[in-house]
Design a protein around this motif. Structure first.
Motif, mmCIF file in Angstrom:
data_model
loop_
_atom_site.group_PDB
_atom_site.id
_atom_site.type_symbol
_atom_site.label_atom_id
_atom_site.label_comp_id
_atom_site.label_asym_id
_atom_site.label_seq_id
_atom_site.Cartn_x
_atom_site.Cartn_y
_atom_site.Cartn_z
ATOM 1 N N GLN A 145 -15.652 58.779 6.850
ATOM 2 C CA GLN A 145 -15.997 57.379 7.996
ATOM 3 C C GLN A 145 -15.176 57.282 9.283
ATOM 4 O O GLN A 145 -14.077 56.469 9.194
ATOM 5 N N ALA A 146 -16.018 57.051 10.549
ATOM 6 C CA ALA A 146 -15.009 56.943 11.807
ATOM 7 C C ALA A 146 -16.150 55.716 12.406
ATOM 8 O O ALA A 146 -17.319 56.679 12.721
ATOM 9 N N ASP A 147 -15.706 54.885 13.232
ATOM 10 C CA ASP A 147 -16.028 54.591 14.160
ATOM 11 C C ASP A 147 -15.754 54.703 15.981
ATOM 12 O O ASP A 147 -15.070 54.764 16.027
ATOM 13 N N LEU A 148 -16.874 55.609 16.476
ATOM 14 C CA LEU A 148 -16.375 55.990 17.673
ATOM 15 C C LEU A 148 -16.536 54.813 18.339
ATOM 16 O O LEU A 148 -16.307 55.715 19.768
ATOM 17 N N LEU A 149 -16.637 54.122 18.055
ATOM 18 C CA LEU A 149 -15.344 52.957 19.494
ATOM 19 C C LEU A 149 -14.361 52.691 19.234
ATOM 20 O O LEU A 149 -14.423 51.858 20.122
ATOM 21 N N ALA A 150 -13.935 53.134 18.217
ATOM 22 C CA ALA A 150 -12.148 53.181 17.997
ATOM 23 C C ALA A 150 -11.844 54.316 17.900
ATOM 24 O O ALA A 150 -12.111 54.987 16.730
ATOM 25 N N LEU A 151 -10.603 54.331 18.153
ATOM 26 C CA LEU A 151 -10.041 55.522 18.255
ATOM 27 C C LEU A 151 -8.849 55.844 16.604
ATOM 28 O O LEU A 151 -8.873 54.486 16.552
ATOM 29 N N PRO A 152 -8.934 57.044 16.215
ATOM 30 C CA PRO A 152 -8.324 57.250 14.923
ATOM 31 C C PRO A 152 -6.961 56.434 15.296
ATOM 32 O O PRO A 152 -6.460 57.424 16.162
ATOM 33 N N PRO A 153 -6.519 55.946 14.291
ATOM 34 C CA PRO A 153 -4.220 56.515 14.975
ATOM 35 C C PRO A 153 -3.477 57.036 14.752
ATOM 36 O O PRO A 153 -2.970 57.654 15.679
ATOM 37 N N GLU A 154 -4.676 58.357 14.007
ATOM 38 C CA GLU A 154 -3.372 59.728 14.159
ATOM 39 C C GLU A 154 -3.406 60.355 15.363
ATOM 40 O O GLU A 154 -2.523 61.162 15.786
ATOM 41 N N ARG A 155 -5.039 60.512 16.624
ATOM 42 C CA ARG A 155 -4.840 61.327 17.773
ATOM 43 C C ARG A 155 -5.102 62.193 17.695
ATOM 44 O O ARG A 155 -4.306 62.789 18.729
ATOM 45 N N GLN A 156 -5.269 62.693 16.906
ATOM 46 C CA GLN A 156 -5.917 64.152 16.345
ATOM 47 C C GLN A 156 -6.441 64.663 17.833
ATOM 48 O O GLN A 156 -7.383 64.067 17.962
ATOM 49 N N ARG A 157 -6.242 66.029 18.003
ATOM 50 C CA ARG A 157 -6.714 66.955 19.339
ATOM 51 C C ARG A 157 -7.208 67.943 18.902
ATOM 52 O O ARG A 157 -7.303 68.756 17.418
ATOM 53 N N VAL A 206 -18.354 58.743 24.886
ATOM 54 C CA VAL A 206 -17.463 59.777 26.247
ATOM 55 C C VAL A 206 -15.724 59.476 26.483
ATOM 56 O O VAL A 206 -15.344 60.919 26.018
ATOM 57 N N GLU A 207 -15.665 58.349 26.786
ATOM 58 C CA GLU A 207 -14.011 58.007 27.188
ATOM 59 C C GLU A 207 -13.140 58.526 25.516
ATOM 60 O O GLU A 207 -11.761 59.186 25.670
ATOM 61 N N ASN A 208 -13.291 58.159 24.656
ATOM 62 C CA ASN A 208 -12.746 58.642 23.392
ATOM 63 C C ASN A 208 -12.866 59.818 22.776
ATOM 64 O O ASN A 208 -11.923 60.595 22.607
ATOM 65 N N LEU A 209 -14.255 60.190 23.170
ATOM 66 C CA LEU A 209 -14.405 61.547 22.761
ATOM 67 C C LEU A 209 -13.115 62.724 23.278
ATOM 68 O O LEU A 209 -12.787 63.448 22.798
ATOM 69 N N ALA A 210 -13.569 62.229 24.825
ATOM 70 C CA ALA A 210 -12.433 62.709 26.040
ATOM 71 C C ALA A 210 -11.488 63.041 25.990
ATOM 72 O O ALA A 210 -10.182 63.646 25.477
ATOM 73 N N HIS A 211 -10.582 62.214 25.159
ATOM 74 C CA HIS A 211 -9.581 61.955 24.815
ATOM 75 C C HIS A 211 -8.986 62.403 23.764
ATOM 76 O O HIS A 211 -7.489 63.136 23.604
ATOM 77 N N LEU A 212 -10.003 62.502 22.770
ATOM 78 C CA LEU A 212 -9.891 63.824 21.502
ATOM 79 C C LEU A 212 -9.530 65.081 22.014
ATOM 80 O O LEU A 212 -9.189 65.582 20.608
ATOM 81 N N LEU A 213 -9.951 65.611 23.306
ATOM 82 C CA LEU A 213 -9.745 66.724 23.017
ATOM 83 C C LEU A 213 -8.659 67.193 23.845
ATOM 84 O O LEU A 213 -8.183 66.146 24.716
ATOM 85 N N ALA A 214 -8.494 68.754 23.009
ATOM 86 C CA ALA A 214 -7.223 69.072 23.680
ATOM 87 C C ALA A 214 -7.413 69.718 24.469
ATOM 88 O O ALA A 214 -8.694 70.122 25.470
ATOM 89 N N PRO A 215 -6.425 69.916 25.465
ATOM 90 C CA PRO A 215 -6.443 70.764 27.180
ATOM 91 C C PRO A 215 -6.821 72.308 27.073
ATOM 92 O O PRO A 215 -6.519 72.806 25.719
#
Length: 350
Positions: free
Chosen positions: A258-270, A295-304
Motif C-alpha cells: 500500500q503506497a500513496d504516489l503523492l508521497a515518496l516512500p522513505p527508502e527511496r529505492q530506484r 510524475v515528479e515522484n515517479l521520475a525521482h524513483l527512476l534510476a539513471p
C-alpha cells in the motif's frame, strides 16, 4: 501500510484478510443508522408503487427519480461510508466504492452480486452486512473493485508490452538485477504480466525484483493472492494468468504494498522500469497539481537510464482529462526525455 509477498496458500490469505477485514464487527455503533434506514424502507414499502429496485433491473430516469425520493443518496451514501470505515482496519481511498458514481439507490441495487441479491433496500443490505462476515467481505470487494476496472483482458496494454520487450532486448546481457515498479498496480494483473515477460525474456527469478504499489488495501490483498472473492470467474482467469510466475518460484521476487504516489516512500529505492497505467486523470489522481506531483515522484524513483511508461485505456482516464501532449510536457519538466510508447507515453531518465 500493508506489504505482502504473493501466496496462493489459503491459510495465509485468510490470515491476512482477517487483518484487513476482521470477521467480528461491533454492531452497536451502526444500529442508529440501521434504524433510520428501516424507517425509510417501511415508508417506501407502504406508499411506493413498483417496480422496486432489484438486481438486474435496468433503472429508467423515472425509477432513478422515484428511488431518490425514498432513498436519497445524500442520506444513504454517508451511512455506507461509515459502515465501510467500521468494517475495514485500513480505510480505502475516498474514490473507492460503488456509491461514488451511482445515480440513485436503484442504480446500486441493480448491480448487487448474487450473494446480496435479496437486499433490495438499503436497510436490508446494511442489516445483512452487519450480521454476515462473508457477505460483508463480498460486498467490500464488489464495491471497491468493480468489474468496470478489472473485467477485461489480463494484458490491457499490448502495445506497451511490445515497448518493454524492445527495452529488454536492448538491455546489456548480464546487467542484473532488473528492478521494476508497477505503480498503481490495481489488482496486480499487470505486475504478474511484467514478471511473466521477464521470465520469457530469459531473466532468471533471482535476476529481477518487481513491486506493485496501490493506495487501496483491498487491491494489495487481491494482488498478493491472485484473488477476487466477489468474482470467481475472474479469479480463475487471474490465477491461470499468474500460474507461470508461481510455477518456478518467481513469486518470491514480487511484492505488493500500500503506497500513496503523492508521497515518496522513505527508502527511496530506484527502479529501472516503472509502469503507471490507468491512473493519471482517473478517479483518484485527477487534479493538474496532483498529476504533476505523481510524475515528479515517479521520475525521482527512476534510476539513471530508467524508463517510465504511462498508458490508460479504461475508466475514462487521462485520455479525456490529460492529453498525451500534456503528459509529455510533464515528463519533460520532471527531467525525462519523452517518447511515443504504444498506446501511451514514455520517458527516459538520462
Amino acid at each position: 501500510m500493508l506489504h505482502f509477498t504473493p501466496s496462493l496458500d489459503p491459510g495465509v490469505a485468510d490470515c491476512r484478510l482477517e487483518r484487513l477485514i476482521p470477521s467480528q464487527l461491533d454492531p452497536v455503533p451502526i444500529q442508529p443508522d440501521l434504524e433510520r434506514l428501516r424507517r425509510m424502507s417501511a415508508a417506501c414499502a407502504a406508499f411506493c408503487p413498483p417496480p422496486w429496485p432489484a438486481p438486474g433491473l435496468c433503472p429508467t430516469p423515472e425509477i432513478h427519480y422515484q428511488s431518490e425520493l425514498w432513498f436519497p443518496l445524500a442520506f444513504v451514501r454517508p451511512i455506507f461510508n461509515r459502515f465501510q470505515r467500521a468494517a475495514l482496519s485500513c480505510p480505502t481511498p475516498p474514490a473507492a466504492g460503488v456509491f461514488r458514481d451511482a445515480l440513485s439507490w436503484a442504480g446500486v441495487a441493480s448491480l448487487l452480486p448474487p450473494l446480496l441479491s435479496a437486499c433490495t433496500t438499503p436497510a436490508r443490505l446494511l442489516q445483512r452486512l452487519v450480521a454476515d462476515s462473508e457477505a460483508r467481505r463480498n460486498y467490500l470487494f464488489w464495491s471497491g473493485m468493480p468489474k468496470r476496472f478489472y473485467g477485461g483482458a489480463m494484458e490491457r496494454y499490448p502495445e506497451q508490452t511490445a515497448v518493454i520487450r524492445r527495452w529488454l532486448e536492448r538491455r546489456p546481457a548480464g546487467e542484473q538485477p532488473v528492478r521494476c515498479l508497477d505503480a498503481a498496480c490495481g489488482d496486480g494483473a499487470a505486475t504478474y504480466g511484467l514478471a511473466r515477460l521477464l521470465l520469457e525474456h530469459g531473466v532468471t527469478p533471482g535476476g529481477f525484483r518487481v513491486e506493485g504499489w496501490t493506495v487501496d488495501p483491498l487491491e494489495v490483498w487481491a494482488a498478493a493472492h491472485a484473488a477476487c472473492p466477489h468474482d470467481p470467474m475472474r479469479q480463475g482467469a487471474f490465477r491461470e494468468w499468474a500460474a507461470p510466475v508461481f510455477a518456478g518460484g518467481a513469486e518470491r521476487h514480487l511484492s505488493f504494498r500500500q503506497a500513496d504516489l503523492l508521497a515518496l516512500p522513505p527508502e527511496r529505492q530506484r527502479f529501472e522500469l516503472i509502469l503507471c497505467n490507468g491512473l493519471l486523470g482517473g478517479p483518484i489522481i485527477n487534479q493538474p497539481g496532483e498529476i504533476r506531483e505523481v510524475v515528479e515522484n515517479l521520475a525521482h524513483l527512476l534510476a539513471p537510464g530508467g524508463v517510465l511508461l504511462a498508458a490508460d485505456s479504461f475508466h475514462g482516464g487521462w485520455k479525456q482529462k490529460c492529453p498525451h501532449h500534456e503528459v509529455q510536457a510533464l515528463f519533460t519538466s520532471a527531467g525525462l526525455a519523452p517518447f511515443a510508447a504504444g498506446g501511451g507515453v514514455g520517458g527516459l531518465k538520462r
